[in-house]
Design an enzyme around this catalytic site. Structure first.
Site, mmCIF file in Angstrom:
data_model
loop_
_atom_site.group_PDB
_atom_site.id
_atom_site.type_symbol
_atom_site.label_atom_id
_atom_site.label_comp_id
_atom_site.label_asym_id
_atom_site.label_seq_id
_atom_site.Cartn_x
_atom_site.Cartn_y
_atom_site.Cartn_z
ATOM 1 N N ASP A 1 10.746 13.194 71.401
ATOM 2 C CA ASP A 1 12.001 12.454 71.580
ATOM 3 C C ASP A 1 12.904 12.503 70.350
ATOM 4 O OD1 ASP A 1 10.303 10.874 70.086
ATOM 5 O OD2 ASP A 1 10.505 9.072 71.323
ATOM 6 N N LYS B 1 23.229 3.697 48.064
ATOM 7 C CA LYS B 1 23.465 2.295 48.409
ATOM 8 C C LYS B 1 22.119 1.677 48.790
ATOM 9 C CE LYS B 1 26.884 -0.752 49.055
ATOM 10 N NZ LYS B 1 27.824 -0.563 50.174
ATOM 11 N N HIS B 2 21.735 0.627 48.121
ATOM 12 C CA HIS B 2 20.458 -0.036 48.375
ATOM 13 C C HIS B 2 19.293 0.941 48.317
ATOM 14 C CE1 HIS B 2 22.741 -3.576 49.206
ATOM 15 N NE2 HIS B 2 23.307 -3.067 50.274
ATOM 16 N N ILE C 1 -5.754 2.126 12.163
ATOM 17 C CA ILE C 1 -6.948 1.284 12.244
ATOM 18 C C ILE C 1 -6.750 -0.012 11.457
ATOM 19 C CG2 ILE C 1 -9.428 1.122 11.788
ATOM 20 C CD1 ILE C 1 -8.613 3.136 13.977
ATOM 21 N N HIS D 1 8.024 4.604 50.804
ATOM 22 C CA HIS D 1 7.975 3.225 51.309
ATOM 23 C C HIS D 1 8.487 2.235 50.271
ATOM 24 C CE1 HIS D 1 4.681 4.378 54.427
ATOM 25 N NE2 HIS D 1 5.897 4.650 54.838
ATOM 26 N N GLY E 1 31.256 0.446 47.023
ATOM 27 C CA GLY E 1 30.378 -0.382 46.198
ATOM 28 C C GLY E 1 29.052 0.281 45.880
ATOM 29 N N GLU F 1 30.225 0.827 41.872
ATOM 30 C CA GLU F 1 29.538 -0.051 40.924
ATOM 31 C C GLU F 1 29.166 0.674 39.630
ATOM 32 O OE1 GLU F 1 28.858 -3.193 40.923
ATOM 33 O OE2 GLU F 1 28.873 -3.951 42.977
ATOM 34 N N THR G 1 0.831 -1.202 0.000
ATOM 35 C CA THR G 1 0.000 0.000 0.000
ATOM 36 C C THR G 1 0.865 1.252 0.000
ATOM 37 O OG1 THR G 1 -0.066 0.121 2.414
ATOM 38 C CG2 THR G 1 -1.800 -1.154 1.336
ATOM 39 N N ARG H 1 11.054 6.884 64.401
ATOM 40 C CA ARG H 1 11.699 8.112 63.931
ATOM 41 C C ARG H 1 12.875 8.493 64.833
ATOM 42 N NH1 ARG H 1 10.285 10.997 59.923
ATOM 43 N NH2 ARG H 1 8.426 9.708 59.770
ATOM 44 N N ARG I 1 20.602 -10.952 34.374
ATOM 45 C CA ARG I 1 21.114 -12.230 34.876
ATOM 46 C C ARG I 1 20.199 -12.811 35.943
ATOM 47 N NH1 ARG I 1 26.785 -10.537 36.932
ATOM 48 N NH2 ARG I 1 25.605 -8.625 37.272
ATOM 49 N N ASN J 1 11.177 5.657 58.008
ATOM 50 C CA ASN J 1 11.273 7.011 58.554
ATOM 51 C C ASN J 1 12.634 7.619 58.213
ATOM 52 O OD1 ASN J 1 8.730 7.284 59.964
ATOM 53 N ND2 ASN J 1 9.501 5.794 61.463
#
Length: 526
Positions: free
Chosen positions: A480, A277-278, A129, A526, A307, A330, A37, A440, A218, A420
């Site tokens: 506190d 990190k993490h 379409i 979170h 790292g 890393e 076409t 906290r 991996r 926290n």
């Protein structure tokens, strides 16, 4: 019936013409009749390859500005007719419907049209379409018909036709059909998301998530988990757009942490460095240049930085790269890197250096997704920011100018630390970070303890928390946590406010001589 199906007739209609001529020439060499076409037919014909216009095949002209050209029984009957079914074959013979054994279609470029900021009418015109209708028809009849929707699969089909004397196997046709349905699903998802955006419907009745495989990994978070990296049509600068200049293959955790680092460092206009990190920062700083920002960020917690992931919001230069190379790292991610930086990392064969071509916009609206049992949680991205004029001073003492700058910096970092979260900052540098604790006050104490550890390791007389400011991602439910920050040497506090015990916390701040401001905005992560 044999699972081998010879390809005698192919229909080609593509918007992306990459590899088209080579593939069409190959089909012609095998005696395949080619239907096509519009622009595809012209390109094939101009290359000297014999092609039959679909309008000539159907006896019905292309019309309505090309909206109607393949929506015809001779096309869909040729794709859907069941081979070996006497009733189907009789009907096809009666109505002059020739079988189509191979369909090659890629769709109008709706996603890229939206991405370039096209207007409403142009986007609508790029909703295909006929293409999806043919793809679905051919995929349904995969017992006989092969369907190709990605140019990457031209080579696979060519190899199969060569290996099987011009025929395709059922195994390949099934695989191609699965790919095809995924493509039309992703296409429809992009269209529905675009319509929802036009309507201002943040959470429509139905939502579809689609992505394209960029990399098989991996393993996932742990070696017993399988994983892969998929990218969406919207290419936000970051890990999805990154070009890896060197280093071993990125892992699932590398990608997750690198994304977190880059989104954090994008928050700042000044030269900034974040070390992650993490998925939590262990050091963040701004400076007059990148190398000074890196040194300051590293000083926050040099033990945890080992790292880690380093994110930079400026072009990586050789001096900074040389400093980073002194510590095992890393991944390093930046919008760009100069030749000196690349050379400085050359000996670090395992270090991954990524350049993204730009910085993500922290104010850009977006969505986050998290799976739960039986469904997903969607929310708008946390791109909330607090401006100086929005701060509410609630203590007898107001913060100084330097404290205000550090408070805003600390609260911006808070957004990227798991709750926290407690962040100590001095002079545009984090000096203590407490993350992800159930209490906290524990986050406050951990941050102060880590600051003391860093000071001791550096041979400093006192920790960086002395004379610092402190940020909390949510309100202090009791005094506190604030008292722990005061004991660590903080002089000013930024927090959302809104606790039933705000008066108690304010009184404790006044007693300790602290300045405190409320933001009215929290940053749970979170």
């Amino acid at each position: 019936m044999s699972d081998l199906m010879p390809v005698r007739r192919a229909l080609i209609s593509v918007s992306d013409k990459t590899g088209l001529i080579d593939f069409a020439r190959f089909l012609e060499s095998r005696g395949v009749e080619i239907l096509s076409t519009g622009g595809s037919a012209k390109a094939i014909r101009d290359a000297g390859i014999k092609v039959v216009e679909v309008a000539d095949h159907t006896g019905f002209p292309e019309m309505l500005d090309g909206r109607v050209k393949t929506l015809h029984p001779k096309v869909h009957g040729g794709l859907l007719g069941i081979r070996g079914n006497a009733e189907h074959e009789a009907a096809m013979a009666e109505h002059g419907i020739a079988p189509i054994d191979l369909l090659v279609v890629n769709l109008y470029p709706f996603e890229s049209t939206v991405a370039k900021g096209a207007g409403y009418d142009e986007c609508v015109e790029n909703i295909d379409i006929g293409g999806p209708a043919m793809i679905r028809a051919a995929s349904k009849n995969h017992a006989a018909v092969a369907v190709v929707v990605d140019v990457e699969d031209y080579g696979v089909v060519k190899a199969e036709l060569e290996a099987n004397n011009g025929a395709t196997t059922l195994a390949l046709r099934k695989k191609l059909a699965a790919t095809a349905y995924a493509r039309t699903g992703a296409y429809d998802a992009a269209i529905s998301q675009w319509f929802a955006k036009q309507l201002g419907d943040t959470f429509p009745r139905r939502v579809v998530v689609a992505g394209e495989l960029k990399q098989s990994l991996r393993y996932g978070e742990n070696p017993h988990q399988a994983a892969a990296f998929y990218v969406t049509g919207h290419q936000r600068p970051g890990v999805a757009t990154a070009k890896q200049l060197q280093g071993k293959e990125l892992s699932y955790n590398n990608l997750n942490d690198t994304d977190a680092a880059y989104e954090l460092v994008a928050e700042f206009d000044k030269p900034a460095v974040a070390i992650i990190k993490h998925a939590n920062p262990c050091g963040v700083a701004v400076g007059s240049d990148i190398v000074s920002a890196y040194k300051a960020a590293l000083a926050t917690d040099p033990v945890s930085a080992f790292g880690g992931i380093v994110a930079i919001n400026r072009k990586l230069d050789g001096a900074t790269a040389e400093e980073i190379a002194k510590l095992f790292t890393e991944v390093v991610i930046a919008p760009d890197a100069d030749e000196a930086a690349v050379a400085a990392f050359a000996a670090k064969k395992n270090l991954r250096l990524l350049v993204t071509g730009g910085m993500p916009d922290p104010n850009e609206p977006g969505m986050t997704l998290r799976p739960v049992a039986g469904g997903y949680l969607f929310q708008t991205k946390d791109n909330g920011r607090v401006a100086l004029q929005e701060l509410k001073v609630v203590t007898k003492r107001a913060p100084s100018q330097q404290e205000l700058e550090d408070l805003l910096f600390a609260f911006r970092v808070c957004k990227h630390v798991k709750s926290n979260a407690i962040i100590y900052v001095k002079n545009g540098t984090t000096v203590g970070i407490g993350a992800g604790q159930m209490s906290r006050v524990d986050s406050s104490r951990i941050a102060a303890w880590k600051s003391q550890e860093a000071a001791t390791a550096a041979g400093l007389a006192q920790p960086g928390t002395i004379g610092s400011v402190v940020a909390s991602d949510a309100f202090f439910p009791f005094a506190d946590g604030l008292l722990a920050a005061a004991a660590a040497g903080a002089t000013a506090v930024i927090q959302p406010g809104g606790s039933m015990r705000d008066a108690e916390v304010i009184a404790a701040a006044d007693e300790k001589g602290l300045a405190m401001v409320f933001t009215g905005m929290r940053h749970f992560r979170h």
